[in-house]
Design an enzyme around this catalytic site. Structure first.
Site, PDB file in Angstrom:
ATOM      1  N   SER A 181       0.836  -1.195   0.010  1.00 58.83           N
ATOM      2  CA  SER A 181       0.232   0.051  -0.072  1.00 58.83           C
ATOM      3  C   SER A 181       0.977   1.373  -0.029  1.00 58.83           C
ATOM      4  O   SER A 181       1.887   1.399   0.754  1.00 58.83           O
ATOM      5  CB  SER A 181      -0.726   0.198   1.226  1.00 58.83           C
ATOM      6  OG  SER A 181      -1.451   1.242   1.364  1.00 58.83           O
ATOM      7  N   THR A 242      -1.370  -6.595  -9.089  1.00 58.74           N
ATOM      8  CA  THR A 242      -0.774  -5.547  -8.276  1.00 58.74           C
ATOM      9  C   THR A 242      -1.621  -4.577  -7.321  1.00 58.74           C
ATOM     10  O   THR A 242      -2.784  -4.581  -7.449  1.00 58.74           O
ATOM     11  CB  THR A 242       0.019  -4.351  -9.206  1.00 58.74           C
ATOM     12  OG1 THR A 242      -0.956  -3.801  -9.916  1.00 58.74           O
ATOM     13  CG2 THR A 242       1.117  -5.193  -9.927  1.00 58.74           C
ATOM     14  N   ASN A 243      -0.877  -4.182  -6.500  1.00 63.14           N
ATOM     15  CA  ASN A 243      -1.571  -2.968  -5.536  1.00 63.14           C
ATOM     16  C   ASN A 243      -1.794  -1.796  -6.728  1.00 63.14           C
ATOM     17  O   ASN A 243      -1.367  -1.907  -7.882  1.00 63.14           O
ATOM     18  CB  ASN A 243      -0.709  -2.567  -4.525  1.00 63.14           C
ATOM     19  CG  ASN A 243      -1.990  -2.173  -3.113  1.00 63.14           C
ATOM     20  OD1 ASN A 243      -2.756  -1.325  -3.557  1.00 63.14           O
ATOM     21  ND2 ASN A 243      -1.521  -2.813  -2.191  1.00 63.14           N
ATOM     22  N   GLY A 262      -7.951   1.164 -11.398  1.00 61.79           N
ATOM     23  CA  GLY A 262      -9.009   1.180 -12.605  1.00 61.79           C
ATOM     24  C   GLY A 262      -8.149   1.001 -13.947  1.00 61.79           C
ATOM     25  O   GLY A 262      -7.000   0.696 -13.941  1.00 61.79           O
TER      26      GLY A 262
END
Ligand SMILES: Cc1cc2nc3c(=O)[nH]c(=O)nc-3n(C[C@H](O)[C@H](O)[C@H](O)COP(=O)(O)O)c2cc1C
Length: 350
Positions: A181, A242-243, A262
């Site tokens: 994150s 992936t993040n 997105g």
């Protein structure tokens, strides 16, 4: 069609308030069998072609909700009614935390993308585990995504991950260590071989269940491969890629905080995934997430070695029929290509 109208209203509202409204509804229907039946009739889709066993778990379809949508495990029944094949819950931290100051969630409507700087806002392991105890084991696989509290120093990070893993070890079907994150200061610095070695060695002493590493799309590719190799050496079950990305050049009017998800992330996430798949397909289980919004993209990721996929942002843009739409089309694509089950196409393009 109907969702287009609902979306118009939802998109007039502050993004976080809109999320709370959706959460309220999905939480409410947990105790409303008639509404649940109605929703299931509209959104649930089952086809044996899509069912597959991954890491010893049965998935009736390959689409999971990405971590961060249901951080507090309040929407498990509601999301299941919408046809997800599995749910990744969390990120959950040991202690409750409020996350970053608001506003921290932004839409990029033109780009069908979101930017978030939430910062692991969640009710903490005690409250969430007692909620989960009432449901677990559940009808579809539940993954628990684990994070560290913001105030925990790097030197104490291992212990923090261990504590939160111990709380959930009997309350989840798989676990994910989130080191990726962008919204917890220095968290991404833990994506190094020394920490990953310690983390997975610790976790393997605690559980034989599947454990995954979730990585960032912004890593240097060589060090990404090294870190993932280390996780695999230490008996990780797989990698989730992936993040969100902090490459703000991907949208026209970026905010200067948080990570982007997105459509804007789609290409980058796939490029990173391809590098991973080339190195690790068949050596470990790969889950692809980032900008997946239709069956064409989902099929591509599966054919490039993803055993499972996840989505988050496209659920917001496309609405509750997204799983059904993707799954229906996926089944058709698999059939058109002359296969009988999804397992036959995984990695076929490598
Ligand atoms: C609002 C928001 C909150 C998120 N929170 C988390 C989180 O707590 N833990 C995590 O691992 N990923 C989190 N993510 C990342 C998603 O799980 C996913 O990896 C990313 O959004 C890319 O997928 P997408 O393009 O389908 O949204 C979050 C994403 C969004 C948009």
């Amino acid at each position: 069609m109907m969702y287009k109208k609902i979306r118009k209203v939802l998109f007039q509202i502050d993004p976080e308030k809109a999320h709370s409204l959706v959460e309220f509804f999905l939480r409410y229907i947990a105790n409303q069998p008639i509404i649940q039946d109605l929703m299931a009739k509209n959104f649930y889709y089952q086809d044996s072609m899509l069912s597959n066993k991954i890491c010893g778990l049965d998935f009736y379809n390959p689409i999971g909700i990405g971590a961060g949508f249901d951080k507090n495990c309040t929407m498990i029944e509601g999301l299941t009614t919408l046809g997800f094949g599995y749910l990744e819950l969390g990120t959950i931290t040991k202690k409750p935390q409020n996350g970053n100051p608001k506003p921290r969630l932004f839409r990029h409507i033109q780009e069908e993308s979101i930017q978030n700087a939430m910062g692991f806002n969640n009710e903490g392991s005690q409250v969430i585990s007692s909620r989960l105890k009432k449901l677990y084991p559940f009808s579809i696989p539940l993954g628990i995504n684990l994070g560290k509290n913001k105030e925990i120093e790097q030197k104490d990070a291992l212990k923090d991950y261990q504590d939160v893993l111990e709380v959930f070890v009997n309350l989840g079907d798989y676990f994910v260590f989130n080191l990726s994150s962008p919204n917890t200061p220095n968290l991404r610095d833990l994506q190094n071989t020394t920490f990953v070695d310690e983390l997975f060695s610790m976790a393997r002493e605690k559980t034989h269940k599947p454990i995954f590493l979730k990585i960032s799309p912004d890593m240097n590719l060589d060090s990404m491969l090294e870190v993932c190799q280390k996780a695999i050496d230490k008996n990780a079950s797989g990698i989730i890629a992936t993040n969100t990305t902090i490459d703000y050049s991907l949208v026209q009017s970026p905010k200067n905080i948080g990570g982007i998800s997105g459509k804007a992330l789609q290409e980058k996430s796939f490029e990173v995934f391809k590098v991973l798949a080339k190195a690790f397909f068949k050596k470990t289980t790969l889950i692809s997430v980032g900008g997946i919004s239709d069956a064409t993209e989902a099929y591509k990721r599966l054919r490039h070695g993803a055993s499972l996929i996840q989505l988050y942002t496209s659920f917001i843009f496309e609405g509750p029929s997204i799983c059904k739409n993707i799954n229906q089309n996926l089944a058709q694509m698999i059939k058109n290509d002359g296969f009988e089950n999804i397992s036959e196409i995984i990695g076929i393009d490598l």
